[in-house]
Design a protein around this motif. Structure first.
Motif: not given
Length: 237
Positions: A1-9, A42-43, A62-67, A96-104
């Motif tokens: 299974m491919r790990p799910l990567i959230a790409v912030v929309g 897409v998140l 499993a991972g996040v991408l902030l574009p 975007d800021l909320a995602v960055a803080r949550a990732v940390i």
């Protein structure tokens, strides 16, 4: 299974084939994630209550991408706007800021690209140079060289040789945020990559999705994200 990567929309006022606004992700970013072995999703930002649920929502990935994207409102880092600064969506800034803080906070493996790196710096209390002065290194819609610091984690991913990257930005890191370390620069001293001291976050100022299919350095950034995401997924199993 491919790990799910959230790409912030990215929020768009209009999208071809859709009657109203849309939440989209750049095809090149999604393709680079997919080619590296991940499943890009897409998140959606949604209503304000959805932001309060971000830690729970992101825990499913499993991972996040902030574009990349447009300029962050400089009020977010305590400045008045420069004439060349063009913030266009406070809701996007909040997401975007909320995602960055949550990732940390959650320790989710993440890759931040261009605006994503600037968002990470702001989330950590840093500031931006709102418009780069003209100099021999072109940063807006250009190729230029970057040099990675030996001993940095980034060096284990892309190596320490100087290499060319695809660049599209007019703003840059000014005061560095807490727990962040500069690990690559261009010849004019512009910060080109950062690592977080404790969180599993790697950030680059250039656009690795542009050359991911042909540049081993850029392709390696996406492979590294998927490897880190897969390790997290397996550890949680």
């Amino acid at each position: 299974m491919r790990p799910l990567i959230a790409v912030v929309g990215r929020r768009a006022a209009s999208v071809s084939g859709i009657r109203f606004s849309g939440t989209i992700a750049a095809e090149a970013v999604c393709e680079a994630v997919f080619a590296a072995g991940g499943e890009p999703l897409v998140l959606h930002g949604g209503a304000r209550h959805a932001l309060s649920e971000l830690p729970r929502r992101l825990s499913a990935f499993a991972g996040v991408l902030l574009p990349g994207g447009s300029d962050v409102n400089p009020a977010r880092y305590g400045q008045d706007p420069h004439p060349k600064t063009s913030p266009d969506d406070d809701g996007q800034d909040e997401l975007d800021l909320a995602v960055a803080r949550a990732v940390i906070e959650l320790g989710i493996p993440a890759l931040a690209i261009c605006r994503g790196m600037q968002v990470l710096n702001i989330a950590c209390g840093g500031t931006l140079t709102q418009h780069l002065a003209d100099n021999p290194v072109e940063h807006l819609d250009a190729l230029h060289e970057v040099t990675v610091e030996p001993g940095a984690r980034l060096a284990s991913v892309v190596g320490t040789s100087t290499f060319k990257v695809s660049s599209y930005h007019h703003q840059a890191i000014d005061r560095l945020g807490r727990d962040l370390r500069v690990v690559a620069r261009s010849a004019d001293g512009c910060v080109e990559a950062m690592e977080h001291a404790t969180a599993d976050v790697l950030a680059v100022q250039w656009h690795p999705e542009d050359l991911a299919a042909t540049s081993r350095h850029d392709g390696a950034l996406f492979s590294d994200l998927i490897d880190r995401a897969r390790n997290r997924k397996e550890a949680a199993a």
